[in-house]
Design a protein around this motif. Structure first.
Motif, PDB file in Angstrom:
ATOM      1  N   ALA A  72       9.419  79.437  81.252  1.00 33.97           N
ATOM      2  CA  ALA A  72       9.154  78.370  81.600  1.00 33.97           C
ATOM      3  C   ALA A  72       9.751  77.287  80.881  1.00 33.97           C
ATOM      4  CB  ALA A  72       7.625  77.995  81.879  1.00 33.97           C
ATOM      5  N   GLU A  73       9.996  77.561  79.527  1.00 37.38           N
ATOM      6  CA  GLU A  73      10.529  76.448  78.648  1.00 37.38           C
ATOM      7  C   GLU A  73      12.083  76.928  78.385  1.00 37.38           C
ATOM      8  OE1 GLU A  73       8.318  77.035  75.063  1.00 37.38           O
ATOM      9  OE2 GLU A  73       6.341  76.191  75.859  1.00 37.38           O
ATOM     10  N   SER A  74      12.562  77.719  79.167  1.00 39.15           N
ATOM     11  CA  SER A  74      14.056  78.102  79.006  1.00 39.15           C
ATOM     12  C   SER A  74      14.667  77.095  79.650  1.00 39.15           C
ATOM     13  CB  SER A  74      14.434  79.401  79.782  1.00 39.15           C
ATOM     14  OG  SER A  74      15.756  79.781  79.818  1.00 39.15           O
ATOM     15  N   PRO A  75      15.708  76.747  78.766  1.00 40.09           N
ATOM     16  CA  PRO A  75      16.616  75.416  79.101  1.00 40.09           C
ATOM     17  C   PRO A  75      17.620  75.830  80.211  1.00 40.09           C
ATOM     18  CG  PRO A  75      17.386  76.246  77.122  1.00 40.09           C
ATOM     19  CD  PRO A  75      15.965  77.054  77.339  1.00 40.09           C
ATOM     20  N   ARG A  76      17.563  77.198  80.761  1.00 37.58           N
ATOM     21  CA  ARG A  76      18.627  77.534  81.881  1.00 37.58           C
ATOM     22  C   ARG A  76      17.881  76.974  83.021  1.00 37.58           C
ATOM     23  NH1 ARG A  76      21.317  82.908  81.087  1.00 37.58           N
ATOM     24  NH2 ARG A  76      21.557  83.190  78.991  1.00 37.58           N
ATOM     25  N   GLU A  77      16.724  76.894  83.140  1.00 39.39           N
ATOM     26  CA  GLU A  77      16.286  76.623  84.457  1.00 39.39           C
ATOM     27  C   GLU A  77      16.304  74.829  84.582  1.00 39.39           C
ATOM     28  OE1 GLU A  77      12.251  77.873  84.720  1.00 39.39           O
ATOM     29  OE2 GLU A  77      12.718  79.962  84.841  1.00 39.39           O
ATOM     30  N   THR A  78      16.257  74.015  83.380  1.00 38.59           N
ATOM     31  CA  THR A  78      16.374  72.792  83.499  1.00 38.59           C
ATOM     32  C   THR A  78      17.924  72.106  83.415  1.00 38.59           C
ATOM     33  OG1 THR A  78      16.676  72.590  81.150  1.00 38.59           O
ATOM     34  CG2 THR A  78      14.158  72.591  81.894  1.00 38.59           C
ATOM     35  N   MET A  79      18.839  73.120  83.293  1.00 40.99           N
ATOM     36  CA  MET A  79      20.114  72.711  83.290  1.00 40.99           C
ATOM     37  C   MET A  79      20.397  72.438  84.865  1.00 40.99           C
ATOM     38  SD  MET A  79      21.980  75.382  80.754  1.00 40.99           S
ATOM     39  CE  MET A  79      23.675  74.804  81.398  1.00 40.99           C
ATOM     40  N   GLU A  80      21.345  71.264  84.913  1.00 35.66           N
ATOM     41  CA  GLU A  80      21.720  70.950  86.354  1.00 35.66           C
ATOM     42  C   GLU A  80      22.899  71.765  86.803  1.00 35.66           C
ATOM     43  OE1 GLU A  80      22.974  66.758  86.532  1.00 35.66           O
ATOM     44  OE2 GLU A  80      20.881  66.054  85.845  1.00 35.66           O
ATOM     45  N   PRO A  81      22.925  72.129  88.092  1.00 35.40           N
ATOM     46  CA  PRO A  81      24.084  72.942  88.538  1.00 35.40           C
ATOM     47  C   PRO A  81      25.366  72.218  88.233  1.00 35.40           C
ATOM     48  CG  PRO A  81      23.002  72.119  90.482  1.00 35.40           C
ATOM     49  CD  PRO A  81      22.091  71.779  89.126  1.00 35.40           C
ATOM     50  N   LEU A  82      26.597  73.034  88.215  1.00 33.79           N
ATOM     51  CA  LEU A  82      27.760  72.368  88.012  1.00 33.79           C
ATOM     52  C   LEU A  82      28.200  71.688  89.314  1.00 33.79           C
ATOM     53  CD1 LEU A  82      29.476  75.240  85.852  1.00 33.79           C
ATOM     54  CD2 LEU A  82      28.650  72.709  85.149  1.00 33.79           C
ATOM     55  N   PRO A  83      28.987  70.956  89.191  1.00 34.13           N
ATOM     56  CA  PRO A  83      29.579  70.195  90.615  1.00 34.13           C
ATOM     57  C   PRO A  83      30.416  71.172  91.352  1.00 34.13           C
ATOM     58  CG  PRO A  83      30.484  69.218  88.888  1.00 34.13           C
ATOM     59  CD  PRO A  83      29.673  69.991  87.986  1.00 34.13           C
ATOM     60  N   VAL A  84      30.573  71.052  92.492  1.00 34.71           N
ATOM     61  CA  VAL A  84      31.416  72.165  93.380  1.00 34.71           C
ATOM     62  C   VAL A  84      32.997  71.330  93.015  1.00 34.71           C
ATOM     63  CG1 VAL A  84      32.105  73.053  95.654  1.00 34.71           C
ATOM     64  CG2 VAL A  84      29.578  72.624  95.178  1.00 34.71           C
ATOM     65  N   PRO A  85      33.981  72.221  92.838  1.00 36.17           N
ATOM     66  CA  PRO A  85      35.265  71.677  92.630  1.00 36.17           C
ATOM     67  C   PRO A  85      35.845  71.227  93.973  1.00 36.17           C
ATOM     68  CG  PRO A  85      35.280  74.162  92.430  1.00 36.17           C
ATOM     69  CD  PRO A  85      33.835  73.696  92.352  1.00 36.17           C
ATOM     70  N   PRO A  86      36.466  70.173  93.823  1.00 33.62           N
ATOM     71  CA  PRO A  86      37.283  69.588  94.956  1.00 33.62           C
ATOM     72  C   PRO A  86      38.156  70.643  95.694  1.00 33.62           C
ATOM     73  CG  PRO A  86      38.362  68.612  93.153  1.00 33.62           C
ATOM     74  CD  PRO A  86      37.080  69.445  92.656  1.00 33.62           C
ATOM     75  N   ALA A  87      38.138  70.502  97.044  1.00 34.75           N
ATOM     76  CA  ALA A  87      39.099  71.498  97.861  1.00 34.75           C
ATOM     77  C   ALA A  87      40.568  71.138  97.576  1.00 34.75           C
ATOM     78  CB  ALA A  87      38.693  71.521  99.280  1.00 34.75           C
ATOM     79  N   LEU A  88      41.188  72.178  97.325  1.00 39.21           N
ATOM     80  CA  LEU A  88      42.821  71.878  97.150  1.00 39.21           C
ATOM     81  C   LEU A  88      43.327  71.426  98.623  1.00 39.21           C
ATOM     82  CD1 LEU A  88      43.670  75.251  95.089  1.00 39.21           C
ATOM     83  CD2 LEU A  88      43.235  72.830  94.288  1.00 39.21           C
ATOM     84  N   PRO A  89      44.347  70.546  98.314  1.00 38.98           N
ATOM     85  CA  PRO A  89      45.229  70.187  99.750  1.00 38.98           C
ATOM     86  C   PRO A  89      45.713  71.227 100.194  1.00 38.98           C
ATOM     87  CG  PRO A  89      46.277  69.385  97.659  1.00 38.98           C
ATOM     88  CD  PRO A  89      45.004  70.001  97.343  1.00 38.98           C
ATOM     89  N   THR A  90      45.687  71.256 101.469  1.00 47.36           N
ATOM     90  CA  THR A  90      46.492  72.364 102.419  1.00 47.36           C
ATOM     91  C   THR A  90      48.075  71.939 102.257  1.00 47.36           C
ATOM     92  OG1 THR A  90      46.572  70.942 104.551  1.00 47.36           O
ATOM     93  CG2 THR A  90      44.829  72.390 104.051  1.00 47.36           C
ATOM     94  N   ARG A  91      48.874  73.084 101.906  1.00 48.64           N
ATOM     95  CA  ARG A  91      50.162  73.046 101.598  1.00 48.64           C
ATOM     96  C   ARG A  91      50.856  73.066 103.029  1.00 48.64           C
ATOM     97  NH1 ARG A  91      53.667  77.007  97.544  1.00 48.64           N
ATOM     98  NH2 ARG A  91      55.650  75.997  97.768  1.00 48.64           N
ATOM     99  N   THR A  92      51.809  72.154 103.137  1.00 46.71           N
ATOM    100  CA  THR A  92      52.408  71.982 104.340  1.00 46.71           C
ATOM    101  C   THR A  92      53.855  72.600 104.176  1.00 46.71           C
ATOM    102  OG1 THR A  92      53.242  69.876 103.760  1.00 46.71           O
ATOM    103  CG2 THR A  92      51.220  70.026 105.185  1.00 46.71           C
ATOM    104  N   ARG A  93      54.385  73.261 105.127  1.00 46.04           N
ATOM    105  CA  ARG A  93      55.807  73.752 105.151  1.00 46.04           C
ATOM    106  C   ARG A  93      56.882  72.725 105.280  1.00 46.04           C
ATOM    107  NH1 ARG A  93      56.954  79.095 105.492  1.00 46.04           N
ATOM    108  NH2 ARG A  93      55.195  80.488 105.488  1.00 46.04           N
TER     109      ARG A  93
END
Length: 199
Positions: A72-93
């Motif tokens: 219950a005291e473990s800091p792993r549970e209190t850590m906030e999840p990392l933000p989701v990385p932004p989606a890469l732009p689609t490459r157009t031909r």
């Protein structure tokens, strides 16, 4: 006296050598006799000994699990999840490059696989005949003639571009150019000098 001092030095050197080898033997034997040391916390465990191991949890090395209170005291549970990385732009031909259109042949350029210079070089261009009257009067000069060659390679028109100031020489230059012929190709207009020199 000197012999006794030398004898004492030899004994001292022997004792020093024996002590060094003894310490070396102890140093070889001692690491295997030292018990392994484990440093652990709630996140990871580190074992120091014959194998240097870094584990993810203390139970990896000890086989024990954390108590519910420790969990219950473990800091792993209190850590906030990392933000989701932004989606890469689609490459157009890229759009394909437009095809190069067939350009018309410039006026004055030869066709049928010949360049203009090659066509002129392949032409039949005999030199002028020195007019006898001009030769007798020692008339010399250069006549610059402008002429047009048709598609069949014949000279269809010729005119004096720059006169030699002698009418006989000008007329002979025009007559000479009108006898020239070239390989077939595009219509072209050229300017060529005709030289009259007395050797």
């Amino acid at each position: 006296m000197k012999d006794s001092q030398l004898h004492a030095l030899n004994i001292g050197a022997l004792a020093l050598w024996l002590s060094v080898t003894g310490f070396a033997a102890v140093a070889i034997w001692v690491p295997s006799a030292i018990p392994k040391m484990i440093f652990s916390n709630a996140e990871d465990a580190t074992e120091l000994g014959e194998d240097f191991i870094i584990g993810d949890a203390a139970e990896f090395l000890t086989g024990e699990t954390d108590s519910p209170e420790d969990a219950a005291e473990s800091p792993r549970e209190t850590m906030e999840p990392l933000p989701v990385p932004p989606a890469l732009p689609t490459r157009t031909r890229p759009a394909p490059l437009p095809e190069i259109p067939d350009l018309p042949t410039p006026v004055g350029r030869a066709t049928s696989g010949r360049s203009l210079s090659a066509r002129i070089a392949a032409g039949r261009t005999p030199g002028p005949v020195y007019p006898p009257e001009s030769f007798r009067l020692a008339q010399t000069g250069t006549v610059v003639v402008q002429f047009t060659v048709d598609a069949a390679g014949r000279v269809t028109a010729a005119s004096v571009y720059t006169s030699s100031n002698w009418s006989l020489l000008d007329r002979e230059a025009l007559r000479t150019v009108r006898t020239w012929s070239f390989p077939p190709g595009d219509v072209m207009t050229l300017i060529r000098p005709i030289y009259f020199r007395i050797p």
